[in-house]
Design a protein around this motif. Sequence first.
Motif, PDB file in Angstrom:
ATOM      1  N   ASN A  11       0.816  -1.227   0.000  1.00  0.00           N
ATOM      2  CA  ASN A  11       0.000   0.000   0.000  1.00  0.00           C
ATOM      3  C   ASN A  11       0.845   1.271   0.000  1.00  0.00           C
ATOM      4  O   ASN A  11       0.416   2.314   0.511  1.00  0.00           O
ATOM      5  N   THR A  12       2.055   1.180  -0.564  1.00  0.00           N
ATOM      6  CA  THR A  12       2.878   2.371  -0.776  1.00  0.00           C
ATOM      7  C   THR A  12       2.985   2.617  -2.280  1.00  0.00           C
ATOM      8  O   THR A  12       2.879   1.682  -3.081  1.00  0.00           O
ATOM      9  N   ALA A  13       3.220   3.865  -2.652  1.00  0.00           N
ATOM     10  CA  ALA A  13       3.313   4.193  -4.080  1.00  0.00           C
ATOM     11  C   ALA A  13       4.464   3.449  -4.741  1.00  0.00           C
ATOM     12  O   ALA A  13       4.315   2.895  -5.836  1.00  0.00           O
ATOM     13  N   ASP A  14       5.632   3.424  -4.073  1.00  0.00           N
ATOM     14  CA  ASP A  14       6.787   2.732  -4.649  1.00  0.00           C
ATOM     15  C   ASP A  14       6.547   1.233  -4.742  1.00  0.00           C
ATOM     16  O   ASP A  14       6.877   0.594  -5.753  1.00  0.00           O
ATOM     17  N   GLY A  15       5.984   0.660  -3.695  1.00  0.00           N
ATOM     18  CA  GLY A  15       5.738  -0.778  -3.695  1.00  0.00           C
ATOM     19  C   GLY A  15       4.762  -1.200  -4.778  1.00  0.00           C
ATOM     20  O   GLY A  15       5.002  -2.168  -5.510  1.00  0.00           O
ATOM     21  N   GLU A  16       3.653  -0.486  -4.905  1.00  0.00           N
ATOM     22  CA  GLU A  16       2.649  -0.838  -5.903  1.00  0.00           C
ATOM     23  C   GLU A  16       3.187  -0.651  -7.320  1.00  0.00           C
ATOM     24  O   GLU A  16       2.940  -1.468  -8.215  1.00  0.00           O
ATOM     25  N   ALA A  17       3.925   0.443  -7.533  1.00  0.00           N
ATOM     26  CA  ALA A  17       4.481   0.691  -8.866  1.00  0.00           C
ATOM     27  C   ALA A  17       5.497  -0.381  -9.230  1.00  0.00           C
ATOM     28  O   ALA A  17       5.507  -0.898 -10.358  1.00  0.00           O
ATOM     29  N   ALA A  18       6.367  -0.737  -8.279  1.00  0.00           N
ATOM     30  CA  ALA A  18       7.383  -1.762  -8.541  1.00  0.00           C
ATOM     31  C   ALA A  18       6.743  -3.115  -8.807  1.00  0.00           C
ATOM     32  O   ALA A  18       7.159  -3.856  -9.705  1.00  0.00           O
ATOM     33  N   GLN A  19       5.719  -3.456  -8.037  1.00  0.00           N
ATOM     34  CA  GLN A  19       5.057  -4.744  -8.225  1.00  0.00           C
ATOM     35  C   GLN A  19       4.418  -4.843  -9.606  1.00  0.00           C
ATOM     36  O   GLN A  19       4.502  -5.889 -10.276  1.00  0.00           O
ATOM     37  N   ALA A  20       3.807  -3.769 -10.061  1.00  0.00           N
ATOM     38  CA  ALA A  20       3.187  -3.777 -11.384  1.00  0.00           C
ATOM     39  C   ALA A  20       4.233  -4.005 -12.482  1.00  0.00           C
ATOM     40  O   ALA A  20       3.969  -4.705 -13.466  1.00  0.00           O
ATOM     41  N   LEU A  59      12.068  -5.935  -2.167  1.00  0.00           N
ATOM     42  CA  LEU A  59      10.649  -5.608  -2.025  1.00  0.00           C
ATOM     43  C   LEU A  59       9.891  -6.686  -1.257  1.00  0.00           C
ATOM     44  O   LEU A  59       8.847  -6.411  -0.669  1.00  0.00           O
ATOM     45  N   GLU A  60      10.414  -7.908  -1.261  1.00  0.00           N
ATOM     46  CA  GLU A  60       9.771  -8.991  -0.526  1.00  0.00           C
ATOM     47  C   GLU A  60      10.304  -9.138   0.894  1.00  0.00           C
ATOM     48  O   GLU A  60       9.922 -10.070   1.606  1.00  0.00           O
ATOM     49  N   GLY A  61      11.204  -8.216   1.288  1.00  0.00           N
ATOM     50  CA  GLY A  61      11.615  -8.179   2.689  1.00  0.00           C
ATOM     51  C   GLY A  61      13.028  -8.606   2.977  1.00  0.00           C
ATOM     52  O   GLY A  61      13.480  -8.520   4.128  1.00  0.00           O
ATOM     53  N   GLN A  62      13.771  -9.074   1.970  1.00  0.00           N
ATOM     54  CA  GLN A  62      15.154  -9.472   2.223  1.00  0.00           C
ATOM     55  C   GLN A  62      16.028  -8.228   2.379  1.00  0.00           C
ATOM     56  O   GLN A  62      15.915  -7.281   1.598  1.00  0.00           O
ATOM     57  N   ALA A  63      16.893  -8.236   3.364  1.00  0.00           N
ATOM     58  CA  ALA A  63      17.734  -7.071   3.629  1.00  0.00           C
ATOM     59  C   ALA A  63      18.769  -6.902   2.515  1.00  0.00           C
ATOM     60  O   ALA A  63      19.511  -7.840   2.206  1.00  0.00           O
ATOM     61  N   PRO A  64      18.844  -5.728   1.894  1.00  0.00           N
ATOM     62  CA  PRO A  64      19.861  -5.502   0.863  1.00  0.00           C
ATOM     63  C   PRO A  64      21.243  -5.367   1.493  1.00  0.00           C
ATOM     64  O   PRO A  64      21.381  -5.002   2.662  1.00  0.00           O
ATOM     65  N   GLY A  98      14.167   0.855  -6.998  1.00  0.00           N
ATOM     66  CA  GLY A  98      15.086  -0.069  -6.334  1.00  0.00           C
ATOM     67  C   GLY A  98      16.265   0.640  -5.704  1.00  0.00           C
ATOM     68  O   GLY A  98      16.645   0.359  -4.556  1.00  0.00           O
ATOM     69  N   ARG A  99      16.864   1.556  -6.430  1.00  0.00           N
ATOM     70  CA  ARG A  99      18.003   2.293  -5.875  1.00  0.00           C
ATOM     71  C   ARG A  99      17.594   3.121  -4.655  1.00  0.00           C
ATOM     72  O   ARG A  99      18.334   3.228  -3.675  1.00  0.00           O
ATOM     73  N   LYS A 100      16.419   3.710  -4.733  1.00  0.00           N
ATOM     74  CA  LYS A 100      15.923   4.508  -3.609  1.00  0.00           C
ATOM     75  C   LYS A 100      15.753   3.644  -2.362  1.00  0.00           C
ATOM     76  O   LYS A 100      16.192   4.022  -1.254  1.00  0.00           O
ATOM     77  N   LEU A 101      15.141   2.469  -2.507  1.00  0.00           N
ATOM     78  CA  LEU A 101      14.888   1.602  -1.362  1.00  0.00           C
ATOM     79  C   LEU A 101      16.182   1.033  -0.798  1.00  0.00           C
ATOM     80  O   LEU A 101      16.360   0.934   0.421  1.00  0.00           O
ATOM     81  N   VAL A 102      17.110   0.659  -1.682  1.00  0.00           N
ATOM     82  CA  VAL A 102      18.383   0.084  -1.228  1.00  0.00           C
ATOM     83  C   VAL A 102      19.226   1.138  -0.521  1.00  0.00           C
ATOM     84  O   VAL A 102      19.804   0.886   0.547  1.00  0.00           O
ATOM     85  N   ASP A 103      19.308   2.337  -1.097  1.00  0.00           N
ATOM     86  CA  ASP A 103      20.118   3.387  -0.475  1.00  0.00           C
ATOM     87  C   ASP A 103      19.572   3.789   0.893  1.00  0.00           C
ATOM     88  O   ASP A 103      20.325   4.255   1.752  1.00  0.00           O
ATOM     89  N   ALA A 104      18.272   3.615   1.097  1.00  0.00           N
ATOM     90  CA  ALA A 104      17.688   3.942   2.399  1.00  0.00           C
ATOM     91  C   ALA A 104      18.141   2.964   3.482  1.00  0.00           C
ATOM     92  O   ALA A 104      18.075   3.286   4.675  1.00  0.00           O
ATOM     93  N   LYS A 105      18.631   1.781   3.065  1.00  0.00           N
ATOM     94  CA  LYS A 105      18.997   0.751   4.043  1.00  0.00           C
ATOM     95  C   LYS A 105      20.484   0.418   4.060  1.00  0.00           C
ATOM     96  O   LYS A 105      20.954  -0.239   4.997  1.00  0.00           O
ATOM     97  N   VAL A 106      21.207   0.853   3.037  1.00  0.00           N
ATOM     98  CA  VAL A 106      22.636   0.522   2.950  1.00  0.00           C
ATOM     99  C   VAL A 106      23.444   1.819   2.925  1.00  0.00           C
ATOM    100  O   VAL A 106      23.488   2.502   1.895  1.00  0.00           O
ATOM    101  N   PRO A 107      24.071   2.198   4.034  1.00  0.00           N
ATOM    102  CA  PRO A 107      24.870   3.432   4.053  1.00  0.00           C
ATOM    103  C   PRO A 107      26.075   3.312   3.125  1.00  0.00           C
ATOM    104  O   PRO A 107      26.726   2.262   3.065  1.00  0.00           O
ATOM    105  N   ARG A 108      26.355   4.371   2.414  1.00  0.00           N
ATOM    106  CA  ARG A 108      27.516   4.396   1.528  1.00  0.00           C
ATOM    107  C   ARG A 108      28.757   4.846   2.304  1.00  0.00           C
ATOM    108  O   ARG A 108      28.654   5.626   3.264  1.00  0.00           O
ATOM    109  N   PRO A 109      29.952   4.401   1.872  1.00  0.00           N
ATOM    110  CA  PRO A 109      31.181   4.897   2.489  1.00  0.00           C
ATOM    111  C   PRO A 109      31.289   6.403   2.334  1.00  0.00           C
ATOM    112  O   PRO A 109      30.760   6.994   1.382  1.00  0.00           O
TER     113      PRO A 109
END
Length: 414
Positions: A11-20, A59-64, A98-109
């Motif tokens: 029920n998020t815009a990114d999730g629904e768009a990615a799933q489609a 998107l299915e919950g696995q940690a990047p 995908g890049r947006k979601l991954v960068d939110a969880k994986v800090p860059r050096p």
Amino acid sequence: MQTQLAPEYQNTADGEAAQAILRKCVHCGFCTATCPTYQLLGDELDGPRGRIYLMKQVLEGQAPTRATQTHLDRCLTCRNCESTCPSGVEYGHLLDIGRKLVDAKVPRPLGERAVRWALKEGLPSPLFGPAMQLGQMVRPLLPSSLKNKVPARQDAGRWPSSTHGRKVLMLAGCAQPSMAPNINSATARVLDAAGISVVVPESAGCCGAVKFHLNDQAGGLDHMRANIDAWWPHIDPQAPGSTGVEAIVMNASGCGVTVKDYGHLLHADPAYAAKAARVSALCKDLSELLPGLVPSLQARVQAAGAPRLVFHPPCTLQHGQKLRGGVETHMAALGFAVRVAASESYLCCGSAGTYSVLNPDLAYQLRDRKLGHLAAQADEVIISANIGCITHLQSGSSTPVKHWVEVLDAALAG
């Protein structure tokens, strides 16, 4: 492709768009065959299908992981895979999510964050022009890695002073006026010769691609809104002083593919959705005007003494905007001898916006591969349609690399 979104993305815009988008993928692998990074690295995770699996897992919950981030970073966003895909998977839009979601969880050096910040803040900045001028002054002293990004100083020539009934808007761009100012003025002169005036609103700036694709999506959208605000008085027939423009012309295909996407990127913004859709509909690559320009210019073009041309179609033109064949066909109609590389004309040259700075090893491999296929002879000039491609190819070639409109402008009689 079946997907089960993790609760945080349901029920998020990114999730629904990615799933489609994911559900269109049929795992066929046609995309892998034309992916530049897969061809260089031979790793499934460095091709579109592998990256789609990585994004699906997130998107299915696995940690990047940092490895997930690296595989997504290595993508050029050339969208060659979209041209190949038989199922219409909108991979470019999926990658943005995908890049947006991954960068939110994986800090860059820290060093990586600093370089990316410098690029996204520096390229659209008013300080970029003076910095480029300084770089051009000391260019002979620069190491090759920097010299490759600093083209020799170029004379822009005159800007036409005539006023015509037909008018178009043009985006000056953030990097192009400093790196290759003749492209904009040549565009204005060619259109002037065809009876079209060019209007360049000063308050319009970067198209938004630089920040958006470096995952400052909010900053990129702000650039897009600012451009819409700058253009709207010229577009809206009810606005005071409206110039009644018939198109927004882009002579950098990287900007053009972004502006044509404004309607999609701002569709959820109630204040800008309708305006963004109108702007995208008005946006035209300069080559899309060529069919109408040929009759007006044929008698004035002296192509007999012009060099033979080798055309490199940018990915943002042939894959992003789905425009193929127009430049070479209509330049030939104007009398130019023009050819396209017989092999791998679909493949990216490695420029890809800021990619050649962030991934130089892969970028220069692709550049040299592209130049080998172009195989320009001594009496030929390489032409393209995007400032990034032009600068990147020129850094590895002794053959002149120009925008096709510069060649057309030089051949105009008088």
